[in-house]
Design a protein around this motif. Structure first.
Motif, PDB file in Angstrom:
ATOM      1  N   LEU A   1       0.825  -1.201   0.000  1.00  0.00           N
ATOM      2  CA  LEU A   1       0.000   0.000   0.000  1.00  0.00           C
ATOM      3  C   LEU A   1       0.859   1.250   0.000  1.00  0.00           C
ATOM      4  N   THR A   2       0.349   2.287  -0.585  1.00  0.00           N
ATOM      5  CA  THR A   2       1.030   3.566  -0.497  1.00  0.00           C
ATOM      6  C   THR A   2       0.747   4.181   0.855  1.00  0.00           C
ATOM      7  N   LEU A   3       1.566   5.137   1.279  1.00  0.00           N
ATOM      8  CA  LEU A   3       1.325   5.816   2.546  1.00  0.00           C
ATOM      9  C   LEU A   3      -0.039   6.471   2.524  1.00  0.00           C
ATOM     10  N   ARG A   4      -0.403   7.053   1.382  1.00  0.00           N
ATOM     11  CA  ARG A   4      -1.719   7.691   1.269  1.00  0.00           C
ATOM     12  C   ARG A   4      -2.813   6.660   1.514  1.00  0.00           C
ATOM     13  N   SER A   5      -2.674   5.467   0.935  1.00  0.00           N
ATOM     14  CA  SER A   5      -3.688   4.436   1.117  1.00  0.00           C
ATOM     15  C   SER A   5      -3.777   4.001   2.566  1.00  0.00           C
ATOM     16  N   LEU A   6      -2.620   3.868   3.224  1.00  0.00           N
ATOM     17  CA  LEU A   6      -2.629   3.473   4.626  1.00  0.00           C
ATOM     18  C   LEU A   6      -3.304   4.522   5.497  1.00  0.00           C
ATOM     19  N   LEU A   7      -3.023   5.773   5.197  1.00  0.00           N
ATOM     20  CA  LEU A   7      -3.646   6.831   5.984  1.00  0.00           C
ATOM     21  C   LEU A   7      -5.149   6.873   5.728  1.00  0.00           C
ATOM     22  N   LEU A   8      -5.549   6.653   4.481  1.00  0.00           N
ATOM     23  CA  LEU A   8      -6.973   6.630   4.182  1.00  0.00           C
ATOM     24  C   LEU A   8      -7.656   5.444   4.867  1.00  0.00           C
ATOM     25  N   ALA A   9      -6.915   4.344   5.007  1.00  0.00           N
ATOM     26  CA  ALA A   9      -7.485   3.169   5.663  1.00  0.00           C
ATOM     27  C   ALA A   9      -7.863   3.457   7.109  1.00  0.00           C
ATOM     28  N   ALA A  10      -7.193   4.436   7.707  1.00  0.00           N
ATOM     29  CA  ALA A  10      -7.516   4.784   9.093  1.00  0.00           C
ATOM     30  C   ALA A  10      -8.962   5.214   9.229  1.00  0.00           C
ATOM     31  N   SER A  11      -9.518   5.762   8.152  1.00  0.00           N
ATOM     32  CA  SER A  11     -10.896   6.239   8.215  1.00  0.00           C
ATOM     33  C   SER A  11     -11.884   5.098   8.430  1.00  0.00           C
TER      34      SER A  11
ATOM     35  N   PHE B   1       8.278  17.281  21.078  1.00  0.00           N
ATOM     36  CA  PHE B   1       8.428  17.374  19.626  1.00  0.00           C
ATOM     37  C   PHE B   1       7.071  17.735  19.054  1.00  0.00           C
ATOM     38  N   ALA B   2       7.034  18.796  18.251  1.00  0.00           N
ATOM     39  CA  ALA B   2       5.805  19.229  17.582  1.00  0.00           C
ATOM     40  C   ALA B   2       6.103  19.352  16.096  1.00  0.00           C
ATOM     41  N   SER B   3       5.368  18.617  15.284  1.00  0.00           N
ATOM     42  CA  SER B   3       5.612  18.649  13.843  1.00  0.00           C
ATOM     43  C   SER B   3       5.157  19.984  13.251  1.00  0.00           C
ATOM     44  N   THR B   4       5.827  20.365  12.168  1.00  0.00           N
ATOM     45  CA  THR B   4       5.476  21.586  11.446  1.00  0.00           C
ATOM     46  C   THR B   4       5.116  21.308   9.994  1.00  0.00           C
ATOM     47  N   LYS B   5       5.548  20.151   9.473  1.00  0.00           N
ATOM     48  CA  LYS B   5       5.305  19.824   8.074  1.00  0.00           C
ATOM     49  C   LYS B   5       5.585  18.338   7.870  1.00  0.00           C
ATOM     50  N   VAL B   6       4.841  17.722   6.952  1.00  0.00           N
ATOM     51  CA  VAL B   6       5.068  16.322   6.593  1.00  0.00           C
ATOM     52  C   VAL B   6       5.286  16.247   5.088  1.00  0.00           C
ATOM     53  N   ASP B   7       6.425  15.699   4.692  1.00  0.00           N
ATOM     54  CA  ASP B   7       6.719  15.462   3.279  1.00  0.00           C
ATOM     55  C   ASP B   7       6.626  13.968   3.007  1.00  0.00           C
ATOM     56  N   ILE B   8       5.690  13.560   2.152  1.00  0.00           N
ATOM     57  CA  ILE B   8       5.556  12.163   1.771  1.00  0.00           C
ATOM     58  C   ILE B   8       6.717  11.813   0.837  1.00  0.00           C
ATOM     59  N   THR B   9       7.452  10.734   1.165  1.00  0.00           N
ATOM     60  CA  THR B   9       8.654  10.408   0.395  1.00  0.00           C
ATOM     61  C   THR B   9       8.583   9.058  -0.311  1.00  0.00           C
ATOM     62  N   GLY B  10       7.591   8.239  -0.001  1.00  0.00           N
ATOM     63  CA  GLY B  10       7.510   6.924  -0.616  1.00  0.00           C
ATOM     64  C   GLY B  10       6.206   6.242  -0.298  1.00  0.00           C
ATOM     65  N   LYS B  11       6.138   4.956  -0.618  1.00  0.00           N
ATOM     66  CA  LYS B  11       4.902   4.203  -0.426  1.00  0.00           C
ATOM     67  C   LYS B  11       4.424   4.217   1.013  1.00  0.00           C
TER      68      LYS B  11
ATOM     69  N   THR C   1       6.566   5.933   3.598  1.00  0.00           N
ATOM     70  CA  THR C   1       7.574   6.733   4.298  1.00  0.00           C
ATOM     71  C   THR C   1       7.300   8.224   4.162  1.00  0.00           C
ATOM     72  N   ALA C   2       7.833   8.965   5.108  1.00  0.00           N
ATOM     73  CA  ALA C   2       7.694  10.420   5.094  1.00  0.00           C
ATOM     74  C   ALA C   2       8.821  11.037   5.911  1.00  0.00           C
ATOM     75  N   ILE C   3       9.091  12.298   5.638  1.00  0.00           N
ATOM     76  CA  ILE C   3       9.935  13.106   6.512  1.00  0.00           C
ATOM     77  C   ILE C   3       8.996  13.996   7.312  1.00  0.00           C
ATOM     78  N   VAL C   4       9.060  13.870   8.623  1.00  0.00           N
ATOM     79  CA  VAL C   4       8.253  14.718   9.503  1.00  0.00           C
ATOM     80  C   VAL C   4       9.182  15.784  10.058  1.00  0.00           C
ATOM     81  N   HIS C   5       8.978  17.011   9.610  1.00  0.00           N
ATOM     82  CA  HIS C   5       9.747  18.150  10.095  1.00  0.00           C
ATOM     83  C   HIS C   5       9.061  18.676  11.348  1.00  0.00           C
TER      84      HIS C   5
ATOM     85  N   GLU D   1      12.814  10.730   9.992  1.00  0.00           N
ATOM     86  CA  GLU D   1      12.531   9.837   8.864  1.00  0.00           C
ATOM     87  C   GLU D   1      11.593   8.762   9.385  1.00  0.00           C
ATOM     88  N   VAL D   2      10.368   8.770   8.894  1.00  0.00           N
ATOM     89  CA  VAL D   2       9.303   7.950   9.476  1.00  0.00           C
ATOM     90  C   VAL D   2       8.831   6.891   8.486  1.00  0.00           C
ATOM     91  N   ARG D   3       8.625   5.700   9.012  1.00  0.00           N
ATOM     92  CA  ARG D   3       7.993   4.625   8.244  1.00  0.00           C
ATOM     93  C   ARG D   3       6.701   4.247   8.947  1.00  0.00           C
TER      94      ARG D   3
END
Length: 194
Positions: A6-16, A111-121, A123-127, A142-144
């Motif tokens: 699954l892509t990260l987007r799909s996994l996040l959508l699955a949370a719904s 730690f408080a995030s300010t931005k999330v960059d999707i980098t792969g299926k 994975t993401a960089i959470v700034h 660097e988050v999986r």
């Protein structure tokens, strides 16, 4: 379909799928950090001889997974410095002293995030901003996303692994520099429940 496909987007959508039927479709899902299954592990070079580690448990916080826009997801966590554990009580006491974390003056790190960059299926960089020892600095994680599903207690759960590198001197922790390493590697394992 396997989670790894699954892509990260799909996994996040699955949370719904785990939200109430009454929840508006535009709502993001707020997961509460599970302190029993979350650890922040640190590694530091010890005078060139080894790279010992310690950990922080009892982490508190939330992960907001935005089902419509994964890049708008957020993380906010609080780490109790008194929960530092190296399995060596005298070392724990020294690390909590004014020489290092000064837990009496600075009892928590955040730690408080300010931005999330999707980098792969999956994975993401959470700034975000790490506040430690009274100093706030930008840090990138660097988050999986490992899995979203029901845990053994039938609670909707999201699991993550993350890594980061920080310099302790950036946060005013300078004891024994440069012999004791400045760069600290963080390995984070976390589960969060709806």
């Amino acid at each position: 379909m396997k989670t790894s496909k699954l892509t990260l987007r799909s996994l996040l959508l699955a949370a719904s799928l785990f939200t109430s039927m009454a929840t508006p479709s535009w709502a993001a899902d707020t997961y509460k950090i599970d302190p029993a299954h979350t650890a922040v592990i640190f590694h530091i070079n010890h005078f060139g001889f080894s790279n010992p580690s310690g950990k922080f448990m009892n982490v508190d916080g939330e992960v907001v997974l935005d089902q419509q826009n994964p890049a708008a997801s957020k993380v906010n966590v609080t780490i109790p410095i008194a929960a530092l554990d190296t399995d060596i009580p005298k070392l724990d006491e020294h690390l909590k002293s004014k020489d290092f974390f000064d837990a009496a003056t600075y009892p928590t790190a955040t730690f408080a995030s300010t931005k999330v960059d999707i980098t792969g299926k999956d994975t993401a960089i959470v700034h975000g901003t790490l506040t430690l020892h009274g100093v706030s600095k930008p840090v990138d994680l660097e988050v999986r996303l490992n899995k979203i599903g029901e845990n053994m207690m039938k609670k909707p759960t999201a699991g993550f692994s993350a890594t980061a590198l920080i310099k302790r001197s950036d946060f005013g922790i300078t004891t024994y520099l440069p012999a004791l390493g400045d760069e600290v590697r963080l390995d984070i394992e976390s589960e969060a429940n709806l």
